[in-house]
Design an enzyme around this catalytic site. Structure first.
Site, PDB file in Angstrom:
ATOM      1  CE  LYS A 107      -2.433   2.377   3.521  1.00 36.46           C
ATOM      2  NZ  LYS A 107      -3.595   2.436   4.869  1.00 36.46           N
ATOM      3  CG  HIS A 109      -1.517   7.705   1.221  1.00 36.88           C
ATOM      4  ND1 HIS A 109      -3.062   6.251   0.247  1.00 36.88           N
ATOM      5  CD2 HIS A 109      -2.145   7.098   2.657  1.00 36.88           C
ATOM      6  CE1 HIS A 109      -3.637   5.791   1.716  1.00 36.88           C
ATOM      7  NE2 HIS A 109      -3.132   6.126   3.022  1.00 36.88           N
ATOM      8  NE  ARG A 131     -15.309   7.954  -1.047  1.00 37.13           N
ATOM      9  CZ  ARG A 131     -15.186   7.574   0.242  1.00 37.13           C
ATOM     10  NH1 ARG A 131     -14.158   7.697   1.159  1.00 37.13           N
ATOM     11  NH2 ARG A 131     -16.407   7.678   0.509  1.00 37.13           N
ATOM     12  CE  LYS A 259     -23.451   9.164   7.558  1.00 38.74           C
ATOM     13  NZ  LYS A 259     -23.476  10.458   6.575  1.00 38.74           N
ATOM     14  N   GLY A 260     -18.973   4.531   4.089  1.00 37.38           N
ATOM     15  CA  GLY A 260     -18.603   3.923   3.149  1.00 37.38           C
ATOM     16  C   GLY A 260     -19.259   3.767   2.232  1.00 37.38           C
TER      17      GLY A 260
END
Length: 296
Positions: A107, A109, A131, A259-260
Site C-alpha cells: 500500500k 499514498h 474517489r 459510512k462507506g
C-alpha cells in the site's frame, strides 16, 4: 508569521518534495527511496481516504482464492504493509515488507514521481483507486479527528479550504489523481473508481481478477463480494483497524469504517462551500480527461 493555531497545525507535517508529508515519514525517507521491489510485487496506490482498505481486502481475497479464514488471520495493515509509514515507536512499512514472502501486496499514498524507482524498473503491476474529491475531503476530515499525530482540523469549511490548497498530508488531491491517471495508459497499471465499485462490485472484482492473471469463478466472486461488503468489513477486526490501540486511532471519536457510501459530501457541504469548491475544482482539473462522479 504563523498564528498559534497554524503553528499547531504544522507541528506534525512538513513540505517535502512538493507535497506536505508527515515529519516521521520524512525522517526515514532514505529507506523508502532505497526500497527494493520484486517483479511480482503488487502496488495499491491511492490518495488517502479513497477506498484503499476496501480494494486491499478484495485483492487479498483474490490472492487467497476466496479463503476467508486466511484473510482473517492477521490485520490488513500487516497483510498489506503501508510502504512509507514509519514512526519511532511501532510502525515500519519498509521493514515489514522486507521480511515478507512473495508475492507482496504493498500500500502507498505516494504520487508516481515519489514511488521508489525499483517499482518502475521491475515493471511491477499497480492498482490505483480513485474517489471523488468531495467525499475524500469529508472522510479525511473525520480521519483527522480520530487519528493521533494529527492536529485539530478546525471547522469543516476550514478543513476543506486546506484540502483545496493541498495543505494536508500527500498534498494536492488534484495533482495526485491526475499524475496517476496519466500513468494509467500503461497496461501494468489498472485505474479503478470507488464509485464504480459501489455501483457494480461484481464487474470491478472481475476486472481485478483478470488484471491479476487469476481464473474467475462464480463461487470466488460471490465470496469476495460477501466478505468485502461494507458491513462485513466494518465488523471484521482484521479490516476495521480496531487492532490498533486507542492512542493511535480513537474510534470512539469516529469509526475508521464510517459510512462507506458515495455522496456523503451532501450532508457536509453548504451551498456556498459547494459552489466555491466546484469553481476551484474546474480550474484545477482543466485539461485533464479524468472524469469522476460525485454521486451514483
Amino acid at each position: 508569521m504563523m498564528d498559534s493555531s497554524e503553528h499547531d497545525y504544522y507541528e506534525y507535517f512538513d513540505e517535502f518534495r512538493g507535497i506536505l508529508l508527515y515529519k516521521q515519514f520524512i525522517k526515514y525517507w532514505d529507506n523508502v527511496e532505497a526500497f527494493q521491489a520484486r517483479p511480482d510485487d503488487l502496488v495499491i496506490a491511492a490518495y488517502p481516504k479513497s477506498g484503499t482498505t476496501w480494494i486491499s481486502e478484495v485483492v487479498c481475497m483474490i490472492y487467497a482464492e476466496g479463503d476467508v479464514k486466511k484473510c482473517r488471520q492477521d490485520a490488513i495493515f500487516n497483510r498489506v504493509p503501508f510502504l512509507e509509514c514509519r514512526n519511532d515507536k511501532m510502525m515500519n512499512g519498509v521493514k515489514q515488507l522486507e521480511e515478507m514472502n512473495s508475492p507482496r501486496i504493498i500500500k502507498t499514498h505516494l504520487p508516481p514521481r515519489l514511488l521508489p524507482a525499483s517499482f518502475w524498473e521491475k515493471r511491477c503491476k499497480m492498482i490505483c483507486i480513485c474517489r471523488n474529491a468531495k467525499d475524500v475531503a469529508v472522510s479525511y476530515y473525520y480521519f483527522f479527528l480520530m487519528v493521533a499525530n494529527h492536529p485539530d482540523p478546525g471547522s469543516f469549511p476550514e478543513f476543506v479550504e486546506k484540502f483545496m490548497q493541498g495543505q494536508v498530508p500527500y498534498g494536492s488531491w488534484y495533482d495526485h489523481v491526475k499524475s496517476w491517471w496519466e500513468k494509467s495508459t500503461d497496461p501494468r497499471i489498472l485505474f479503478i473508481f470507488y464509485e464504480d465499485m459501489k455501483e457494480d462490485i461484481r464487474k470491478e472484482v472481475l476486472k481485478l481478477i483478470h488484471f491479476l492473471g487469476r481464473k474467475p469463478s462464480e463461487e470466488l466472486v460471490d465470496k469476495i463480494i460477501k466478505h468485502t461488503s461494507f458491513q462485513e468489513m466494518k465488523n471484521n477486526p482484521s479490516t476495521n483497524y480496531t487492532m490498533l490501540p486507542e492512542e493511535i486511532m480513537n474510534q470512539k471519536v469516529s469509526p475508521f469504517m464510517r459510512k462507506g457510501i458515495s455522496g456523503d459530501w451532501k450532508n457536509h457541504f453548504t451551498v456556498a462551500l459547494n459552489e466555491s469548491f466546484d469553481k476551484h475544482y474546474q480550474q484545477q482539473m482543466k485539461g485533464s480527461t479524468l472524469q469522476l462522479r460525485t454521486e451514483i
